[in-house]
Design an enzyme around this catalytic site. Structure first.
Site, mmCIF file in Angstrom:
data_model
loop_
_atom_site.group_PDB
_atom_site.id
_atom_site.type_symbol
_atom_site.label_atom_id
_atom_site.label_comp_id
_atom_site.label_asym_id
_atom_site.label_seq_id
_atom_site.Cartn_x
_atom_site.Cartn_y
_atom_site.Cartn_z
ATOM 1 N N ASN A 9 0.863 -1.190 0.000
ATOM 2 C CA ASN A 9 0.000 0.000 0.000
ATOM 3 C C ASN A 9 0.898 1.239 0.000
ATOM 4 O OD1 ASN A 9 -1.814 2.036 0.441
ATOM 5 N ND2 ASN A 9 -2.501 1.330 2.450
ATOM 6 N N LYS A 11 0.073 4.275 -0.247
ATOM 7 C CA LYS A 11 -0.573 5.444 0.370
ATOM 8 C C LYS A 11 -0.365 6.688 -0.507
ATOM 9 C CE LYS A 11 -0.228 3.201 4.818
ATOM 10 N NZ LYS A 11 -0.210 3.286 6.257
ATOM 11 N N HIS A 94 -9.742 1.258 5.439
ATOM 12 C CA HIS A 94 -8.434 1.444 6.083
ATOM 13 C C HIS A 94 -8.595 2.414 7.252
ATOM 14 C CE1 HIS A 94 -4.247 2.451 6.707
ATOM 15 N NE2 HIS A 94 -3.933 1.400 5.976
ATOM 16 N N GLU A 96 -6.905 4.774 8.192
ATOM 17 C CA GLU A 96 -6.670 6.180 7.830
ATOM 18 C C GLU A 96 -7.922 6.808 7.228
ATOM 19 O OE1 GLU A 96 -3.077 5.386 5.654
ATOM 20 O OE2 GLU A 96 -2.073 4.934 7.545
ATOM 21 N N GLU A 166 -5.272 -4.870 10.838
ATOM 22 C CA GLU A 166 -4.250 -3.828 10.975
ATOM 23 C C GLU A 166 -4.507 -3.042 12.264
ATOM 24 O OE1 GLU A 166 -2.361 -2.614 6.967
ATOM 25 O OE2 GLU A 166 -4.087 -1.349 7.293
ATOM 26 N N GLY A 172 2.586 2.368 10.868
ATOM 27 C CA GLY A 172 3.531 3.473 10.711
ATOM 28 C C GLY A 172 4.289 3.842 11.981
ATOM 29 N N SER A 211 3.615 -2.020 10.415
ATOM 30 C CA SER A 211 5.067 -2.049 10.648
ATOM 31 C C SER A 211 5.706 -3.394 10.278
ATOM 32 C CB SER A 211 5.381 -1.684 12.104
ATOM 33 O OG SER A 211 4.929 -0.379 12.383
HETATM 34 P P1 13P Z 1 3.040 0.428 7.650
HETATM 35 O O1 13P Z 1 3.532 -0.855 7.057
HETATM 36 O O2 13P Z 1 3.760 1.639 7.158
HETATM 37 O O3 13P Z 1 2.954 0.346 9.150
HETATM 38 O O4 13P Z 1 1.526 0.628 7.130
HETATM 39 C C1 13P Z 1 0.631 -0.422 7.227
HETATM 40 C C2 13P Z 1 -0.588 -0.068 6.491
HETATM 41 O O5 13P Z 1 -1.328 0.826 6.870
HETATM 42 C C3 13P Z 1 -0.873 -0.819 5.246
HETATM 43 O O6 13P Z 1 -2.172 -0.582 4.809
#
Ligand code: 13P
Length: 253
Positions: A9, A11, A94, A96, A166, A172, A211
């Site tokens: 992903n 982003k 997600h 976010e 997740e 992150g 992560s």
């Molecule tokens: P990270 O791998 O940067 O922690 O992000 C995970 C994520 O949100 C994948 O959708």
């Protein structure tokens, strides 16, 4: 029985140069991958170009979709348009989007139904916040995020679909959940679906995200109920992403 699925992903990262380099590297290094399914979820703007240039064995995932097929909805993109440009997977819910765009379970459920109705594969993100984790509510939160779809669409909606666990606190932050914690919650998720239909529960792909890197990927992917990884930051580095895909390709069955 279940294919291992790795999704990168990206982003809201990347530019012309970064993306061209990533495409070149992935095409070079992932050509022989056959057992593990690999998809990338680039920013929407780049999808068409990537689709035309990426190796056939790397699939395209969208990061989001609107709940409308067409109409006066400025700034949105429809499932029909995504399908037309060759998207096969769509990330739904997600954290976010739940946090920054206030998307709730009902709204996410509508998106999920739409993705299914176009025969694309939803990647339903679920997971608890740090506070909910501290309160011991992980399982309860995950089940409630799934329940909304079960109530609206039934267990059949989970045929040929992906759930990505997740935990919000792991995204992150560099603080991944441990493989055993993830295995435990994945098993709970599968058992929860099995209450409705054991066969469907056995076939649902359950990914972990938060992560993930080249160091923790091996232990994660070799847990029996971890069927894949949804990777943010580490997917923007072709060398690291490739290493993780190779680890997944070797998953013990
Ligand atoms: P990270 O791998 O940067 O922690 O992000 C995970 C994520 O949100 C994948 O959708």
């Amino acid at each position: 029985m279940r294919n291992t699925l790795i999704i990168g992903n990206w982003k809201l990262y990347g530019n012309d140069l970064i993306i061209q380099n990533l495409i070149n590297e992935l095409n070079k290094t992932l050509a022989e991958i056959s057992k593990c399914l690999v998809a990338i979820a680039p920013p929407l703007l780049f999808i068409d170009r990537i689709k035309k240039n990426i190796a056939n064995n790397i699939k395209i995932c969208a990061q989001n979709v609107d709940i409308h097929i067409s109409g006066a909805f400025t700034g949105d993109i429809s499932i029909k348009m995504l399908k037309q440009i060759g998207v096969q997977y769509v990330i739904i819910g997600h954290s976010e989007r739940r946090i920054y765009h206030k998307e709730n379970n009902d709204y996410i459920s509508k998106k999920y139904a739409l993705v299914k109705s176009f025969n694309l594969i939803p990647v339903l993100c679920i997971g608890e916040t740090e506070l909910e984790n501290a309160q011991g509510k992980t399982r309860e939160v995950c089940e409630s995020q799934i329940k909304c779809i079960l109530d609206n669409q039934g267990i059949e909606a989970f045929k040929n679909s992906v759930i990505a666990y997740e935990p919000v606190w792991a995204i992150g932050t560099g603080r991944s959940a441990t493989p055993l914690q993830v295995q435990h919650i994945h098993k709970c998720i599968r058992n929860y679906l099995a209450e409705q239909d054991e066969t469907i529960a056995k076939t649902v792909t359950i990914q972990y995200g938060g992560s993930v890197n080249e160091k923790n990927a091996f232990e994660m992917i070799n847990q029996p109920d971890i069927d894949g990884l949804l990777i943010g930051k580490s997917s923007l580095n072709a060398t690291i992403f490739t290493k993780i895909v190779r680890i997944a390709e070797m998953k013990r069955t």
